[in-house]
Design a protein around this motif. Sequence first.
Motif, PDB file in Angstrom:
ATOM      1  N   TRP A 112       0.832  -1.204   0.000  1.00  0.00           N
ATOM      2  CA  TRP A 112       0.000   0.000   0.000  1.00  0.00           C
ATOM      3  C   TRP A 112       0.869   1.259   0.000  1.00  0.00           C
ATOM      4  CZ3 TRP A 112       0.044   3.864   3.678  1.00  0.00           C
ATOM      5  CH2 TRP A 112      -0.940   4.853   3.543  1.00  0.00           C
ATOM      6  N   ALA A 113       1.892   1.290   0.858  1.00  0.00           N
ATOM      7  CA  ALA A 113       2.763   2.463   0.961  1.00  0.00           C
ATOM      8  C   ALA A 113       3.521   2.694  -0.345  1.00  0.00           C
ATOM      9  CB  ALA A 113       3.739   2.296   2.123  1.00  0.00           C
ATOM     10  N   GLU A 114       4.012   1.614  -0.945  1.00  0.00           N
ATOM     11  CA  GLU A 114       4.731   1.733  -2.219  1.00  0.00           C
ATOM     12  C   GLU A 114       3.808   2.302  -3.299  1.00  0.00           C
ATOM     13  OE1 GLU A 114       6.997  -1.149  -5.475  1.00  0.00           O
ATOM     14  OE2 GLU A 114       5.527  -1.986  -4.084  1.00  0.00           O
ATOM     15  N   GLY A 129      -4.247   7.954  -9.303  1.00  0.00           N
ATOM     16  CA  GLY A 129      -5.519   7.960  -8.604  1.00  0.00           C
ATOM     17  C   GLY A 129      -5.577   7.101  -7.363  1.00  0.00           C
ATOM     18  N   PHE A 130      -4.578   6.232  -7.163  1.00  0.00           N
ATOM     19  CA  PHE A 130      -4.624   5.324  -6.013  1.00  0.00           C
ATOM     20  C   PHE A 130      -4.597   6.081  -4.702  1.00  0.00           C
ATOM     21  CE2 PHE A 130      -2.780   2.696  -2.709  1.00  0.00           C
ATOM     22  CZ  PHE A 130      -3.453   1.493  -2.844  1.00  0.00           C
ATOM     23  N   ALA A 131      -3.690   7.061  -4.588  1.00  0.00           N
ATOM     24  CA  ALA A 131      -3.551   7.796  -3.331  1.00  0.00           C
ATOM     25  C   ALA A 131      -4.837   8.526  -2.975  1.00  0.00           C
ATOM     26  CB  ALA A 131      -2.378   8.772  -3.411  1.00  0.00           C
ATOM     27  N   ALA A 132      -5.401   9.242  -3.935  1.00  0.00           N
ATOM     28  CA  ALA A 132      -6.633   9.986  -3.671  1.00  0.00           C
ATOM     29  C   ALA A 132      -7.775   9.042  -3.313  1.00  0.00           C
ATOM     30  CB  ALA A 132      -7.002  10.826  -4.890  1.00  0.00           C
ATOM     31  N   ALA A 165      -4.570  11.528   9.310  1.00  0.00           N
ATOM     32  CA  ALA A 165      -3.167  11.934   9.242  1.00  0.00           C
ATOM     33  C   ALA A 165      -2.349  11.255  10.329  1.00  0.00           C
ATOM     34  CB  ALA A 165      -3.064  13.453   9.368  1.00  0.00           C
ATOM     35  N   VAL A 166      -2.902  11.149  11.528  1.00  0.00           N
ATOM     36  CA  VAL A 166      -2.206  10.484  12.633  1.00  0.00           C
ATOM     37  C   VAL A 166      -2.016   9.004  12.318  1.00  0.00           C
ATOM     38  CG1 VAL A 166      -2.415   9.782  15.048  1.00  0.00           C
ATOM     39  CG2 VAL A 166      -2.972  12.132  14.381  1.00  0.00           C
ATOM     40  N   LEU A 167      -3.048   8.341  11.836  1.00  0.00           N
ATOM     41  CA  LEU A 167      -2.953   6.927  11.480  1.00  0.00           C
ATOM     42  C   LEU A 167      -1.915   6.698  10.383  1.00  0.00           C
ATOM     43  CD1 LEU A 167      -6.717   5.908  11.461  1.00  0.00           C
ATOM     44  CD2 LEU A 167      -4.944   4.846  12.865  1.00  0.00           C
ATOM     45  N   ARG A 168      -1.970   7.529   9.341  1.00  0.00           N
ATOM     46  CA  ARG A 168      -1.061   7.344   8.210  1.00  0.00           C
ATOM     47  C   ARG A 168       0.386   7.610   8.620  1.00  0.00           C
ATOM     48  NH1 ARG A 168      -3.818  10.094   4.243  1.00  0.00           N
ATOM     49  NH2 ARG A 168      -2.960  12.030   5.051  1.00  0.00           N
ATOM     50  N   GLY A 169       0.610   8.663   9.417  1.00  0.00           N
ATOM     51  CA  GLY A 169       1.967   8.956   9.863  1.00  0.00           C
ATOM     52  C   GLY A 169       2.533   7.857  10.743  1.00  0.00           C
ATOM     53  N   ALA A 170       1.725   7.358  11.672  1.00  0.00           N
ATOM     54  CA  ALA A 170       2.190   6.284  12.546  1.00  0.00           C
ATOM     55  C   ALA A 170       2.447   5.004  11.749  1.00  0.00           C
ATOM     56  CB  ALA A 170       1.170   6.030  13.648  1.00  0.00           C
ATOM     57  N   LEU A 171       1.597   4.750  10.750  1.00  0.00           N
ATOM     58  CA  LEU A 171       1.778   3.560   9.921  1.00  0.00           C
ATOM     59  C   LEU A 171       3.093   3.621   9.154  1.00  0.00           C
ATOM     60  CD1 LEU A 171       0.909   0.954   8.559  1.00  0.00           C
ATOM     61  CD2 LEU A 171      -0.456   2.326   6.962  1.00  0.00           C
TER      62      LEU A 171
END
Length: 202
Positions: A112-114, A129-132, A165-171
């Motif tokens: 997912w991150a890649e 379009g994946f990120a959005a 944002a908190v979830l994504r940053g911690a992930l």
Amino acid sequence: MAVTQETANPSARKTELLEAAYRYALEHGLAHLSLRPLAAAIGSSPRVLVFLFGNKEGLVRAVLGRARVDELTMLSRVEKTGDPAVTGLVTAVEHLWSWLAAAEHRQLLKLWAETYTSSLVDPQGVWGGFAAATVHDWLAVLGAWQPPSERDSPQGAARRTLALAVLRGALLDLLATGDAERTTAAIHHQLAILRQTETTAI
């Protein structure tokens, strides 16, 4: 191309190979995917993969679609447990982080991150379009945990954006360092703050 056992029933074989390619991508990523080693690893051939998926880009799109199925399945399970009348964003973040931090999901989340990063770097490419899309997916789930009066307000939109944002940053930190204890502590720290604002909003 001659008709073979692999191409005589393309629908079944395509599904089988897509699942195998998805498992391969979970282990090796997609950024430097090459059809020849992939085909060898999953018991097929480059010609068959091209026949079934059109080209490498078509295969990548199919694998991305398959990965999104897993993501949406996870999010739908979290969404179904929400009851805005008695819960809120704090509970949503707790459920989401519990899933994200589980070691057995690490390969999927690395993929997912890649893909998320590739979508930002090459928005016109196969990743476009994946990120959005994933941002909208996650915000929709977080919104489902908010009472309607909050969900439909600018403040509610801001609060679920902050939660995401908190979830994504911690992930991303967890994927980079593997430090589940520290990142989980950070999530709990932010949840304490979020809980205070949630109580105030009520």
